[in-house]
Scaffold this motif. Structure first.
Motif, mmCIF file in Angstrom:
data_model
loop_
_atom_site.group_PDB
_atom_site.id
_atom_site.type_symbol
_atom_site.label_atom_id
_atom_site.label_comp_id
_atom_site.label_asym_id
_atom_site.label_seq_id
_atom_site.Cartn_x
_atom_site.Cartn_y
_atom_site.Cartn_z
ATOM 1 N N GLU A 176 0.828 -1.219 0.000
ATOM 2 C CA GLU A 176 0.000 0.000 0.000
ATOM 3 C C GLU A 176 0.858 1.263 0.000
ATOM 4 N N ASP A 177 2.062 1.160 0.593
ATOM 5 C CA ASP A 177 2.969 2.306 0.600
ATOM 6 C C ASP A 177 3.581 2.550 -0.781
ATOM 7 N N ILE A 178 3.860 1.478 -1.483
ATOM 8 C CA ILE A 178 4.365 1.598 -2.859
ATOM 9 C C ILE A 178 3.328 2.308 -3.727
ATOM 10 N N HIS A 179 2.089 1.854 -3.614
ATOM 11 C CA HIS A 179 1.006 2.473 -4.387
ATOM 12 C C HIS A 179 0.837 3.938 -3.992
ATOM 13 N N ALA A 180 0.859 4.220 -2.687
ATOM 14 C CA ALA A 180 0.675 5.596 -2.207
ATOM 15 C C ALA A 180 1.792 6.512 -2.687
ATOM 16 N N LEU A 181 3.028 6.008 -2.693
ATOM 17 C CA LEU A 181 4.173 6.821 -3.086
ATOM 18 C C LEU A 181 4.125 7.187 -4.567
ATOM 19 N N ILE A 182 3.922 6.201 -5.425
ATOM 20 C CA ILE A 182 3.926 6.485 -6.863
ATOM 21 C C ILE A 182 2.723 7.341 -7.247
ATOM 22 N N LYS A 183 1.587 7.115 -6.572
ATOM 23 C CA LYS A 183 0.394 7.913 -6.836
ATOM 24 C C LYS A 183 0.602 9.358 -6.398
ATOM 25 N N ALA A 184 1.266 9.553 -5.263
ATOM 26 C CA ALA A 184 1.528 10.906 -4.763
ATOM 27 C C ALA A 184 2.438 11.674 -5.718
ATOM 28 N N ILE A 185 3.444 10.999 -6.262
ATOM 29 C CA ILE A 185 4.333 11.639 -7.244
ATOM 30 C C ILE A 185 3.544 12.017 -8.498
ATOM 31 N N ASP A 186 2.698 11.099 -8.942
ATOM 32 C CA ASP A 186 1.865 11.339 -10.123
ATOM 33 C C ASP A 186 0.940 12.540 -9.910
ATOM 34 N N ASN A 187 0.427 12.699 -8.691
ATOM 35 C CA ASN A 187 -0.464 13.823 -8.390
ATOM 36 C C ASN A 187 0.243 15.170 -8.507
ATOM 37 N N VAL A 188 1.503 15.226 -8.076
ATOM 38 C CA VAL A 188 2.283 16.465 -8.214
ATOM 39 C C VAL A 188 2.398 16.834 -9.691
ATOM 40 N N ALA A 189 2.739 15.838 -10.506
ATOM 41 C CA ALA A 189 2.869 16.054 -11.950
ATOM 42 C C ALA A 189 1.549 16.532 -12.552
ATOM 43 N N ASP A 190 0.448 15.939 -12.109
ATOM 44 C CA ASP A 190 -0.873 16.309 -12.632
ATOM 45 C C ASP A 190 -1.177 17.778 -12.389
ATOM 46 N N TYR A 191 -0.907 18.252 -11.185
ATOM 47 C CA TYR A 191 -1.244 19.644 -10.862
ATOM 48 C C TYR A 191 -0.308 20.647 -11.536
ATOM 49 N N MET A 192 0.971 20.297 -11.672
ATOM 50 C CA MET A 192 1.875 21.205 -12.389
ATOM 51 C C MET A 192 1.492 21.256 -13.864
ATOM 52 N N HIS A 193 1.147 20.102 -14.412
ATOM 53 C CA HIS A 193 0.652 20.058 -15.792
ATOM 54 C C HIS A 193 -0.640 20.861 -15.906
ATOM 55 N N ILE A 236 6.894 9.333 2.158
ATOM 56 C CA ILE A 236 8.312 8.970 2.306
ATOM 57 C C ILE A 236 8.675 8.831 3.781
ATOM 58 N N GLU A 237 8.241 9.796 4.579
ATOM 59 C CA GLU A 237 8.574 9.755 6.006
ATOM 60 C C GLU A 237 7.913 8.575 6.703
ATOM 61 N N GLN A 238 6.674 8.285 6.363
ATOM 62 C CA GLN A 238 5.960 7.142 6.950
ATOM 63 C C GLN A 238 6.672 5.818 6.643
ATOM 64 N N ILE A 239 7.105 5.682 5.387
ATOM 65 C CA ILE A 239 7.820 4.465 4.986
ATOM 66 C C ILE A 239 9.125 4.350 5.767
ATOM 67 N N SER A 240 9.829 5.477 5.878
ATOM 68 C CA SER A 240 11.095 5.496 6.601
ATOM 69 C C SER A 240 10.929 5.087 8.070
ATOM 70 N N VAL A 241 9.897 5.617 8.712
ATOM 71 C CA VAL A 241 9.633 5.311 10.124
ATOM 72 C C VAL A 241 9.278 3.839 10.291
ATOM 73 N N LYS A 242 8.471 3.298 9.383
ATOM 74 C CA LYS A 242 8.050 1.897 9.451
ATOM 75 C C LYS A 242 9.215 0.930 9.359
ATOM 76 N N HIS A 243 10.198 1.270 8.528
ATOM 77 C CA HIS A 243 11.250 0.307 8.201
ATOM 78 C C HIS A 243 12.619 0.658 8.763
#
Length: 214
Positions: free
Chosen positions: A82-99, A206-213
């Motif tokens: 779920e973190d992998i999905h959340a991370l790539i989706k979050a990056i995609d969202n930044v691109a969407d709004y700048m576009h 990113i921070e959540q993943i870092s704390v978890k692992h």
């Protein structure tokens, strides 16, 4: 410790997901650079920049799609699915709004670029550069402290973007008399401010993943 964490001791270093994260974040930086360059050139030169932004956004979308496909095919992942999905989706969202900001400038034929628009593209560029650093740092679980500092910088930039946005909107309503222009500028500013919000969302993941692992 999750079952996935235990498996990490017995499998080779990830060669699928991190290259995709790094590719997405590297393209995000180029997109942010291109948008910042676009608002600093004459209106007659902007079209080429807008086309490049469109291509970069499509590239990031394709990387997001590929990441999700890999997620469906691979049992062992570098961290929680779920973190992998959340991370790539979050990056995609930044691109969407700048576009989205670039598309509005193009669609509404915004000729005069304000200082606030330039400042927000500059803030987003810096945030995207930090996201790229954070993604690279995430490969090493011993980088928790460094990741925290990187994320803190992104969060500070998001707060800075909020201040710039609020002042810019206030100035528009105070000084602009043409209703069409008010709508144009507010739409562009809103997209840029939303991109900054989404940068903070990437930072949080990113921070959540870092704390978890760590």
């Amino acid at each position: 410790m999750t079952l996935n964490d235990i498996f990490q001791y017995f499998v080779p270093k990830d060669k699928k997901f991190f290259p995709l994260f790094e590719l997405a974040s590297a393209n995000l930086v180029v997109l942010a650079e291109t948008l910042h360059e676009a608002v600093n050139v004459p209106v007659t030169e902007r079209e080429d920049y807008f086309k490049k932004i469109e291509e970069l956004e499509a590239t990031i979308e394709e990387i997001t799609h590929k990441t999700n496909l890999e997620l469906s095919k691979n049992f062992i992942t570098p961290f929680d699915r779920e973190d992998i999905h959340a991370l790539i989706k979050a990056i995609d969202n930044v691109a969407d709004y700048m576009h989205g900001a670039a598309s509005r400038m193009r669609l509404y034929q915004v000729e005069k670029i304000t200082k606030s628009i330039r400042k927000l593209t500059e803030i987003n560029l810096e945030s995207c550069q930090l996201i790229n650093e954070g993604i690279i740092q995430l490969k090493n679980i011993n980088n928790a402290k460094l990741i925290k500092e990187t994320c803190k910088k992104i969060n500070k930039l998001e707060s800075k973007a909020d201040v710039v946005f609020d002042k810019a909107v206030s100035d528009i309503f105070e000084n602009e008399t043409d209703v069409k222009n008010i709508i144009k500028y507010k739409e562009v500013l809103s997209a840029l401010e939303s991109a900054s919000d989404k940068c903070k969302s990437v930072s949080n993941v990113i921070e959540q993943i870092s704390v978890k692992h760590s």
